[in-house]
Motif scaffolding. Structure first.
Motif, mmCIF file in Angstrom:
data_model
loop_
_atom_site.group_PDB
_atom_site.id
_atom_site.type_symbol
_atom_site.label_atom_id
_atom_site.label_comp_id
_atom_site.label_asym_id
_atom_site.label_seq_id
_atom_site.Cartn_x
_atom_site.Cartn_y
_atom_site.Cartn_z
ATOM 1 N N ALA A 49 85.490 -13.882 109.384
ATOM 2 C CA ALA A 49 85.583 -14.563 108.042
ATOM 3 C C ALA A 49 84.645 -15.629 107.911
ATOM 4 O O ALA A 49 84.087 -15.944 106.597
ATOM 5 C CB ALA A 49 87.213 -15.256 107.775
ATOM 6 N N HIS A 50 84.480 -16.590 108.971
ATOM 7 C CA HIS A 50 83.490 -17.557 108.597
ATOM 8 C C HIS A 50 81.899 -17.451 109.254
ATOM 9 O O HIS A 50 81.249 -18.307 109.266
ATOM 10 C CB HIS A 50 83.967 -18.738 109.369
ATOM 11 N N SER A 51 81.788 -16.149 109.656
ATOM 12 C CA SER A 51 80.328 -15.959 109.956
ATOM 13 C C SER A 51 79.532 -15.592 108.826
ATOM 14 O O SER A 51 80.010 -15.189 107.532
ATOM 15 C CB SER A 51 80.469 -14.514 110.605
ATOM 16 N N ALA A 52 78.352 -16.042 109.114
ATOM 17 C CA ALA A 52 77.284 -15.928 107.799
ATOM 18 C C ALA A 52 77.087 -14.609 107.347
ATOM 19 O O ALA A 52 76.793 -13.989 106.136
ATOM 20 C CB ALA A 52 76.056 -16.927 108.246
ATOM 21 N N ILE A 53 76.693 -13.826 108.451
ATOM 22 C CA ILE A 53 76.427 -12.376 108.405
ATOM 23 C C ILE A 53 77.139 -11.618 109.368
ATOM 24 O O ILE A 53 77.330 -11.885 110.454
ATOM 25 C CB ILE A 53 74.834 -12.177 108.977
ATOM 26 N N VAL A 54 77.834 -10.572 108.883
ATOM 27 C CA VAL A 54 78.451 -9.541 109.699
ATOM 28 C C VAL A 54 77.996 -8.232 109.359
ATOM 29 O O VAL A 54 77.873 -7.684 108.255
ATOM 30 C CB VAL A 54 79.973 -9.500 109.367
ATOM 31 N N VAL A 55 77.590 -7.520 110.598
ATOM 32 C CA VAL A 55 76.914 -6.100 110.541
ATOM 33 C C VAL A 55 77.793 -5.191 111.037
ATOM 34 O O VAL A 55 78.512 -5.275 112.428
ATOM 35 C CB VAL A 55 75.678 -6.258 111.419
ATOM 36 N N GLY A 56 78.140 -4.169 110.169
ATOM 37 C CA GLY A 56 78.828 -2.803 110.749
ATOM 38 C C GLY A 56 77.924 -2.002 110.654
ATOM 39 O O GLY A 56 77.286 -1.592 109.996
ATOM 40 N N VAL A 72 76.556 -13.092 112.906
ATOM 41 C CA VAL A 72 75.407 -14.208 113.051
ATOM 42 C C VAL A 72 76.297 -15.550 112.327
ATOM 43 O O VAL A 72 76.915 -15.106 111.446
ATOM 44 C CB VAL A 72 74.352 -13.878 112.159
ATOM 45 N N ILE A 73 76.332 -16.486 113.106
ATOM 46 C CA ILE A 73 77.012 -17.650 112.820
ATOM 47 C C ILE A 73 75.652 -18.525 112.462
ATOM 48 O O ILE A 73 74.766 -18.639 113.113
ATOM 49 C CB ILE A 73 77.601 -18.476 113.968
ATOM 50 N N SER A 74 75.727 -19.036 111.076
ATOM 51 C CA SER A 74 74.487 -19.886 110.764
ATOM 52 C C SER A 74 74.686 -20.551 109.525
ATOM 53 O O SER A 74 75.737 -20.457 108.756
ATOM 54 C CB SER A 74 73.441 -18.922 110.298
ATOM 55 N N ASP A 75 73.905 -21.777 109.185
ATOM 56 C CA ASP A 75 73.990 -22.432 108.150
ATOM 57 C C ASP A 75 72.840 -21.934 107.117
ATOM 58 O O ASP A 75 72.749 -22.365 105.994
ATOM 59 C CB ASP A 75 73.759 -23.836 108.343
ATOM 60 N N LEU A 76 72.537 -20.754 107.557
ATOM 61 C CA LEU A 76 71.324 -20.150 106.783
ATOM 62 C C LEU A 76 70.196 -20.817 106.440
ATOM 63 O O LEU A 76 69.303 -20.606 105.410
ATOM 64 C CB LEU A 76 71.978 -19.402 105.559
ATOM 65 N N THR A 78 68.497 -23.439 108.869
ATOM 66 C CA THR A 78 67.918 -24.176 110.429
ATOM 67 C C THR A 78 68.206 -23.549 111.492
ATOM 68 O O THR A 78 67.434 -23.495 112.388
ATOM 69 C CB THR A 78 68.243 -25.741 110.364
ATOM 70 N N PHE A 79 69.576 -23.054 111.404
ATOM 71 C CA PHE A 79 70.142 -22.560 112.992
ATOM 72 C C PHE A 79 70.898 -21.327 112.683
ATOM 73 O O PHE A 79 71.714 -21.224 111.815
ATOM 74 C CB PHE A 79 70.964 -23.542 113.852
ATOM 75 N N ALA A 80 70.943 -20.411 113.570
ATOM 76 C CA ALA A 80 71.675 -19.117 113.863
ATOM 77 C C ALA A 80 72.064 -18.884 115.399
ATOM 78 O O ALA A 80 71.325 -19.222 116.040
ATOM 79 C CB ALA A 80 70.777 -17.961 113.116
ATOM 80 N N GLU A 102 67.164 -5.000 114.264
ATOM 81 C CA GLU A 102 65.945 -4.992 113.039
ATOM 82 C C GLU A 102 66.617 -5.625 111.919
ATOM 83 O O GLU A 102 66.074 -6.178 110.984
ATOM 84 C CB GLU A 102 65.360 -3.570 112.727
ATOM 85 N N LEU A 103 67.946 -5.051 111.452
ATOM 86 C CA LEU A 103 68.663 -5.508 110.192
ATOM 87 C C LEU A 103 68.754 -6.919 110.100
ATOM 88 O O LEU A 103 68.583 -7.791 109.427
ATOM 89 C CB LEU A 103 69.750 -4.720 110.028
ATOM 90 N N ILE A 104 69.105 -7.488 111.691
ATOM 91 C CA ILE A 104 69.671 -8.950 111.556
ATOM 92 C C ILE A 104 68.276 -9.943 111.556
ATOM 93 O O ILE A 104 68.296 -10.837 110.654
ATOM 94 C CB ILE A 104 70.082 -9.160 112.948
ATOM 95 N N VAL A 105 67.302 -9.527 112.331
ATOM 96 C CA VAL A 105 66.158 -10.353 112.314
ATOM 97 C C VAL A 105 65.422 -10.229 111.041
ATOM 98 O O VAL A 105 64.490 -11.272 110.631
ATOM 99 C CB VAL A 105 65.382 -10.166 113.427
ATOM 100 N N ASN A 106 65.409 -9.309 110.503
ATOM 101 C CA ASN A 106 64.894 -9.427 108.929
ATOM 102 C C ASN A 106 65.670 -9.592 107.767
ATOM 103 O O ASN A 106 65.213 -9.343 106.796
ATOM 104 C CB ASN A 106 64.256 -7.762 108.872
ATOM 105 N N HIS A 107 66.839 -9.827 107.871
ATOM 106 C CA HIS A 107 67.974 -10.178 107.061
ATOM 107 C C HIS A 107 67.176 -11.463 106.137
ATOM 108 O O HIS A 107 66.778 -12.431 106.615
ATOM 109 C CB HIS A 107 69.035 -10.739 107.381
ATOM 110 N N PRO A 108 67.077 -11.316 104.821
ATOM 111 C CA PRO A 108 66.525 -12.373 103.773
ATOM 112 C C PRO A 108 67.175 -13.792 104.129
ATOM 113 O O PRO A 108 66.394 -14.630 103.843
ATOM 114 C CB PRO A 108 66.566 -11.987 102.362
ATOM 115 N N GLU A 109 68.403 -13.838 104.637
ATOM 116 C CA GLU A 109 69.053 -15.040 104.645
ATOM 117 C C GLU A 109 68.774 -15.793 105.952
ATOM 118 O O GLU A 109 69.103 -16.876 106.088
ATOM 119 C CB GLU A 109 70.852 -14.847 104.704
ATOM 120 N N LEU A 110 68.188 -15.136 106.922
ATOM 121 C CA LEU A 110 68.023 -15.714 108.396
ATOM 122 C C LEU A 110 66.499 -15.772 108.339
ATOM 123 O O LEU A 110 66.002 -16.023 109.554
ATOM 124 C CB LEU A 110 68.400 -14.681 109.400
#
Length: 147
Positions: A49-56, A72-76, A78-80, A102-110
């Motif tokens: 619930a508190h993760s910035a990005i969840v991929v299924g 991915v746990i992040s402040d979106l 500076t850090f993830a 690929e989805l994660i490292v290219n996600h616009p929020e990250l």
């Protein structure tokens, strides 16, 4: 096209956390991943619930059955921290972990993060393909560990 390639065409990646079968993801983590043996369902539910990005990764031929998961746990800004990555055994060896990464490292929020970290005992080769490397300043890191 071989059967393995056809299998991957059925897999749909999504960052919609409402599509995640939390019971299945929790049981798979707890039963199959060395880092989650003591994880409780309540803690897992709160973490998702508190993760910035969840991929299924969902198998469209099996009513969206979960084939892979990551969060991915992040402040979106500076850090993830990448956590709880898994691919269900029957879907391994077909490139699904690479698609998820690929989805994660290219996600616009990250994009533009100062640091993107993870911990792994056995998947350094996978993560190195996406730019992850050993800590340059590992001696400076500190932690409170309640493993």
């Amino acid at each position: 096209m071989n059967q393995r390639e056809g299998n991957m065409e059925r897999i749909v990646l999504s960052t919609d956390r409402t599509l995640i079968d939390l019971d299945f993801a929790y049981r798979y983590l707890r039963d199959h991943m060395y880092w989650a043996k003591k994880l409780t369902f309540d803690v897992f539910q709160k973490a998702v619930a508190h993760s910035a990005i969840v991929v299924g990764a969902h198998d469209s031929s099996k009513d969206g059955q979960l084939a892979g998961f990551a969060r991915v746990i992040s402040d979106l800004a500076t850090f993830a921290y990448l956590s709880d990555v898994f691919v269900v055994a029957e879907y391994r060896g077909q490139g699904l972990s690479k698609r998820m990464m690929e989805l994660i490292v290219n996600h616009p929020e990250l994009q533009g993060l100062r640091r993107f970290a993870l911990v792994t005992e056995d998947a350094q080769g996978l993560y190195a393909q996406f730019g992850f490397e050993q800590l340059r300043d590992g001696a400076n890191w500190m932690q409170i560990y309640n493993g």
